[in-house]
Design a protein around this motif. Structure first.
Motif, short mmCIF file in Angstrom:
data_model
loop_
_atom_site.label_atom_id
_atom_site.label_comp_id
_atom_site.label_asym_id
_atom_site.label_seq_id
_atom_site.Cartn_x
_atom_site.Cartn_y
_atom_site.Cartn_z
N ALA A 118 43.26 31.62 35.87
CA ALA A 118 43.06 32.93 36.49
C ALA A 118 41.61 33.40 36.34
O ALA A 118 41.05 34.05 37.23
N VAL A 125 45.70 34.11 40.70
CA VAL A 125 46.73 35.10 40.37
C VAL A 125 47.61 35.37 41.58
O VAL A 125 48.85 35.44 41.47
N ARG A 126 47.00 35.50 42.74
CA ARG A 126 47.79 35.75 43.95
C ARG A 126 48.67 34.54 44.29
O ARG A 126 49.79 34.71 44.77
N VAL A 134 50.88 41.55 43.67
CA VAL A 134 49.52 41.92 43.30
C VAL A 134 49.10 43.20 44.03
O VAL A 134 48.54 44.14 43.41
N SER A 197 48.56 34.11 33.59
CA SER A 197 47.83 34.70 34.72
C SER A 197 48.15 36.18 34.87
O SER A 197 47.29 36.99 35.23
N PHE A 201 45.40 39.14 34.67
CA PHE A 201 45.24 40.06 35.79
C PHE A 201 45.06 41.50 35.29
O PHE A 201 44.18 42.23 35.76
N GLN A 204 41.71 41.84 33.52
CA GLN A 204 40.64 41.91 34.52
C GLN A 204 40.49 43.33 35.06
O GLN A 204 39.39 43.75 35.44
N ASN A 205 41.60 44.06 35.07
CA ASN A 205 41.58 45.43 35.58
C ASN A 205 41.48 46.47 34.46
O ASN A 205 41.75 47.65 34.68
#
Length: 326
Positions: A118, A125-126, A134, A197, A201, A204-205
């Motif tokens: 990821a 991830v998608r 997502v 993943s 995710f 990452q956010n």
């Protein structure tokens, strides 16, 4: 140790154990079970160092006879449910700690693979979680409610749906062990990569803590027992690939029964995980200390039941077994 010395050291114990089997109905079941574990340990040692010898054949005969008397002919006393979950299964599971460790290592390795993938590929991830999930999560994040997905379904519907789905995953991890354990490894890999993943995710956010303290309320038990179900599949796979002194069919049947016992042990935990996900995880405003407490209690419960308690019961039986033999 030379075979002659091994036989001399243990011969009296084996002969006394044979005698105990003749009167097994008058002896406490836990004593017989402990004795049986001793014999199978000796059998395992003999198969390793004296493969094909008369010693192996002799111990195999004793172990088979003991297994039949203990697990096929004995009458259960008291509550069968209580006996299975509190006495029989934990003692039985002691012998499968290596498969549990292997299942954990496979899962952990592919969690790391999921995180690395990821981090390396923005589309990964998608590809794993799907565009729909997502996009929905990104919308929830923009609405300041990143964990809103756990609130959209009714509590009872979510509890039942999640519980049934998790049990299906457990059964799949077990039954695919029939492919020499490779199918089990694949199920573990898929779930582990998804988890890795998924967590990346949110990292990452900027929501790693928010996601972890929410998801692991139910995920601690859920993921743990998926690993235990993986252990069941590996037990089945091992029985097929390494039958030892048994015929492959006999070993295969034993592997099915042993793996099924392990899967049965996970059902109450999947129900608890489903309850937590359906009724508790959705309370995203709960204080951190309460979420951490639930996660900690869940982890301690799993480690106690599947790791510490089986070892404790096994060691507890050893002095009793020794007294009985000597």
């Amino acid at each position: 140790m030379r075979e002659a010395a091994f036989v001399k050291q243990n011969k009296n114990k084996w002969l006394k154990f044979e005698n105990e089997l003749q009167n097994y109905k008058t002896i406490a079941p836990e004593i017989i079970s402990a004795l049986y574990l001793e014999i199978t340990d000796d059998l395992s040692y003999a198969k390793t160092f004296y493969s094909g010898s008369n010693t192996v054949a002799y111990l195999n005969q004793i172990a088979s006879s003991a297994h039949q008397k203990i697990y096929s002919n004995k009458k259960e006393s008291g509550n069968a449910f209580y006996n299975f979950y509190v006495k029989d299964f934990p003692l039985f599971f002691y012998k499968h700690q290596r498969q549990l460790l292997l299942s954990f290592l496979i899962f952990s390795t592919f969690v790391i693979v999921g995180i690395f993938s990821a981090a390396s590929d923005g589309t990964f991830v998608r590809a794993i979680l799907g565009d729909g999930y997502v996009n929905m999560t990104l919308e929830n994040i923009s609405n300041n409610d990143p964990m809103a997905v756990y609130k959209k379904m009714g509590q009872i519907d979510m509890f039942l749906g999640i519980t049934i789905n998790n049990i299906k995953v457990s059964l799949m991890a077990y039954t695919l062990g029939i492919i020499g354990g490779l199918g089990t490894a694949l199920v573990l890999m898929q779930n582990a990569i998804m988890l890795g993943s998924f967590q990346y995710f949110f990292y990452q956010n900027g929501l790693l803590w928010e996601s972890a303290r929410t998801i692991w309320i139910h995920g601690t038990i859920e993921i743990s027992v998926i690993i235990v179900a993986g252990c069941a599949g590996l037990v089945l796979g091992k029985a097929i690939l390494f039958p030892g002194t048994y015929t492959r069919l006999t070993s295969f049947i034993a592997g099915i029964k042993n793996g099924l016992k392990i899967v049965m042990s996970t059902i109450p935990f999947f129900i608890i995980a489903g309850f937590l996900e359906g009724f508790v995880t959705r309370i995203t405003e709960m204080p951190d200390w309460l979420a951490i407490l639930i996660i900690t209690i869940s982890l301690i419960t799993i480690l106690f039941y599947y790791v510490y308690y089986p070892i404790y019961l096994y060691k507890k039986q050893q002095p009793n077994a020794a007294e009985k033999l000597h």
